[in-house]
Every structure is written in structure tokens, then in C-alpha cells.
Design an enzyme around this catalytic site. Structure first.
Site, short mmCIF file in Angstrom:
data_model
loop_
_atom_site.label_atom_id
_atom_site.label_comp_id
_atom_site.label_asym_id
_atom_site.label_seq_id
_atom_site.Cartn_x
_atom_site.Cartn_y
_atom_site.Cartn_z
NE ARG A 1 40.52 2.63 31.04
CZ ARG A 1 40.41 3.45 32.07
NH1 ARG A 1 40.62 2.98 33.30
NH2 ARG A 1 40.09 4.72 31.91
NE ARG B 1 55.01 11.98 48.81
CZ ARG B 1 55.62 12.73 49.70
NH1 ARG B 1 54.93 13.22 50.73
NH2 ARG B 1 56.89 12.99 49.60
CG ASN C 1 43.02 3.10 24.01
OD1 ASN C 1 42.61 4.10 24.58
ND2 ASN C 1 43.84 2.23 24.58
CE LYS D 1 43.41 4.68 29.80
NZ LYS D 1 43.51 4.37 28.36
CG HIS E 1 45.83 10.06 20.16
ND1 HIS E 1 46.16 9.31 21.27
CD2 HIS E 1 44.67 10.68 20.47
CE1 HIS E 1 45.23 9.46 22.20
NE2 HIS E 1 44.31 10.28 21.72
CE LYS F 1 36.41 5.39 29.99
NZ LYS F 1 36.92 6.71 29.55
CG HIS G 1 41.46 6.87 21.05
ND1 HIS G 1 40.23 6.30 20.76
CD2 HIS G 1 41.22 7.83 21.98
CE1 HIS G 1 39.30 6.90 21.50
NE2 HIS G 1 39.87 7.83 22.23
CD GLU H 1 44.89 0.83 27.87
OE1 GLU H 1 45.80 0.95 27.04
OE2 GLU H 1 44.05 1.71 28.10
CD GLU I 1 35.86 8.97 22.53
OE1 GLU I 1 35.65 7.75 22.68
OE2 GLU I 1 37.01 9.46 22.46
CG HIS J 1 39.97 13.58 21.53
ND1 HIS J 1 41.10 12.83 21.23
CD2 HIS J 1 39.17 12.77 22.27
CE1 HIS J 1 40.98 11.62 21.76
NE2 HIS J 1 39.84 11.56 22.40
#
Length: 366
Positions: free
Chosen positions: A241, A120, A245, A142, A252, A226, A248, A236, A184, A266
């Protein structure tokens, strides 16, 4: 050493940036070890850096155990997640222990997610070894794996205990991956910092050639940008935030079409995605065609794809939009897009018609 704080209350941590830091990491990490063995998760491409890290830990009196995984995006999978968690449990990892992620974004994402669910939640340390991971994925918490439906669709927010960045490790990084990571970097200029975009135009060649000052400037500036955004909107929820992206959603879709493989890294997908986002913004009359062309020209000048043709994607607009429908940002059947009113003026648009996006993509050269 440059230290950038990520201010998140009781989950705050520092990002430490210094040339040669990997060889001195043991002294930084020894207090976190508390006399326990520190597992190091890495991949086969990072073995020379693994030896350096283990020697540094040993010199500080810290025992370590290496877990070496296959390289590549396919490692962010259910199978590798299961294998990794089983291995960590076999090592007797406790909730208060720290697992080290030594590698690029794939290793950081996988280890971050594994530690978020192991017992956990236990602790982890990010030591990114690619430019992309150093300026983006290692900071902000993330974590995720990929699924058949798409990229990063199974994951959690889980912040590291500390991030250690050694720009010197980039000396062994292939040039293609350095360029992919640069996407990036320039993203932060395109989001909300026109002056930094101009710095990128003037210094990208030096950065990619390995100039130490350009590297450290780019990394420190990107991390600080960042960290500021993450501190304002960790999960987000406010939309701030989401600006990270940029490129992206398009990117993606291109990655999905190329099978999340080495056909399109990527960062290359993000680069093409940012050019498409500016192109679509110009088509909508939100920014000038000159701004879109300037972005596309800069990406092409440093060897990054700036559209479908350069990314090697021939799929129809409808096919690419189909990939977008699996985007984790979908809400009530609507997909928000990051568009731009100019360079350094990115905003979130929740009114985009996907049929129009498909038409725009069909207009692009193949």
C-alpha cells in the site's frame, strides 16, 4: 453502473460509479438508514449537491440532518473534530447509524475519523464530490486530521460502508481542483501501469474538459487499482500500500512549507512531488533522465506544477527535509521513499540518505 468491490473480509464494501447517481442515492442508502435520520456532513462549497442528496433521501423516505462546515484544509483540525463530534452526539447518533460524508477529501477524512472514534466507532458513507476524492481518498479507509506537526498525523483506519461516486458532480468543480485531482489519477500509471500512463497522456485533456467517457474510465480504473492494493495491504504493513504514497513525501513537505493552504493544493503538491521523485530517481541512476523528463513534461502540459519553482517553493533543501522528519512513515529514524526504476516501476527504498535528498532539492530551480 460500475461496481468495484473492496475485498476486506467482514469490512468489505462496494464502490458504485454512475453518472447521475447522486440524484438516486436515496434508494441505495435507504436500507442503511433503518428508519433513522441520516446526518450529512458537508461544506459550504457543496451546498447545491447537498440539496440534490437531501431530495433523493426524502423521496426514499429517509430523513436527513445537514451539518455544514467551512471549506478548506484548515477544517481538518482538532477544533472542527470536536465541534463535529459534539454535533453528532447532540443528534443522538448511535453506533449502528450511518453518517454521510458529502464533499472532497477534507470532509471525507474528517468524517471518517470522527466516526471512527464516536462511541468507539460508528458507520459512515463516502459520497466524494471532487476528482481527487473520487479516485483516491474516499476509498481505502485512511482517515485523519492535521496537527501543528504535519499533515494527517492524527487518524485511524476506518472503512466506509459504501462509496457512491457520481462523475457528473465534477461539472461544478473548478478547473484548478480538477487538475489537482488528476495528479492522483496519473499516479496509478506511474506506480505500476505503464499502459495507463500512456492512456493518461492521450486522454488527460479530454478528461479535464469533462468528457464523460474519459471521466468514467479514469475513475473506474483508479478505484479498481486502489481497491486491489488496499485488499492486499489494508494497513500498510507489507509495503504494497505504501506505493500509493508516490510523490507524497516530497509533496507533503511542499504543502507544509506553504502552510497547508490554497497556495498549493494537495494534488498540486503530489504532482510536484512525483516529478521530484522521478528526478531524484534519475539522479541516483535508478531510472533514465528521459523518463523523468517525460513525467515532468506531462504534468506541465496539463497545468500541474512539476518542481519547486512551479510550486512556488523557495525553501532550502534542509528546510524541506525538516518537514519530512514529521512524516508518519518514519520508522527507527529512517524515512522510506517511493522511487522509480522507470514509468510504471515504482518501489519502496528504505536506504535513502536525507542529506542527499536535501542536496538534490538545493539543486532544483527556484
Amino acid at each position: 453502473m460500475t461496481i468495484v468491490p473492496v475485498a476486506l473480509g467482514d469490512r468489505s464494501y462496494d464502490v458504485r460509479i454512475e453518472a447521475g447517481l447522486l440524484a438516486r442515492a436515496g434508494a441505495v442508502l435507504a436500507p442503511l438508514a433503518r428508519g433513522r435520520t441520516m446526518p450529512i456532513v458537508t461544506d459550504e462549497h457543496v451546498l447545491p449537491h447537498l440539496a440534490t442528496l437531501q431530495a433523493s433521501l426524502a423521496a426514499a423516505g429517509v430523513a436527513s440532518e445537514a451539518i455544514v462546515l467551512p471549506p478548506g484544509e484548515s477544517t481538518k483540525s482538532w477544533a472542527q473534530l470536536e465541534a463535529l463530534t459534539d454535533r453528532l452526539l447532540a443528534l443522538g447518533v448511535e453506533r449502528s447509524d450511518h453518517v454521510i460524508a458529502l464533499g472532497g477529501g477534507v470532509i471525507g477524512d474528517l468524517v471518517g475519523f470522527a466516526t471512527s472514534i464516536l462511541k468507539r466507532g460508528c458507520n459512515f458513507v463516502q459520497i466524494p464530490t471532487t476528482l481527487l476524492a473520487q479516485v483516491d481518498s474516499s476509498v481505502g479507509g485512511k482517515t485523519a486530521i492535521n496537527s501543528r506537526a504535519g499533515k494527517n498525523l492524527v487518524g485511524a483506519f476506518h472503512q466506509p460502508a459504501v462509496v457512491l461516486i457520481d462523475p457528473q458532480v465534477l461539472d461544478t468543480l473548478p478547473q484548478r481542483e480538477q487538475r489537482a485531482g488528476y495528479a492522483e489519477v496519473v499516479k496509478y500509471g506511474l506506480i505500476d501501469d505503464f499502459a495507463f500512463f500512456e492512456w493518461c497522456e492521450a486522454n488527460a485533456a479530454a478528461l479535464l474538459a469533462g468528457d464523460p467517457r474519459a471521466r468514467e474510465t479514469a475513475i473506474a480504473h483508479s478505484v479498481a487499482a486502489k481497491a486491489r492494493i488496499v485488499a492486499e495491504d489494508e494497513r500498510e504493513t507489507t509495503g504494497k500500500r505504501a506505493l500509493l504514497n508516490l510523490g507524497h513525501t516530497f509533496g507533503h513537505a511542499l504543502e507544509a512549507e506553504t502552510g497547508f493552504s490554497d497556495k498549493l493544493l494537495h494534488g498540486e503538491g503530489v504532482a510536484a512531488g512525483m516529478a521530484l521523485a522521478f528526478g531524484y530517481s534519475a539522479r541516483r541512476g535508478l531510472c533514465t533522465a528521459q523518463d523523468a523528463a517525460r513525467v515532468a513534461a506531462h504534468l506541465a502540459a496539463i497545468g500541474l506544477p512539476n518542481g519547486l519553482a512551479a510550486a512556488g517553493v523557495t525553501a532550502s533543501g534542509a528546510r524541506l527535509v525538516e518537514h519530512m522528519l514529521h512524516d508518519k512513515k518514519m520508522a527507527a529514524g529512517t524515512l522510506p521513499f517511493l522511487l522509480a526504476r522507470g514509468i510504471g516501476q515504482t518501489f519502496l527504498d528504505k536506504t535513502v540518505d536525507l542529506t542527499d535528498v536535501a542536496a538534490f532539492l538545493d539543486e532544483q530551480p527556484r
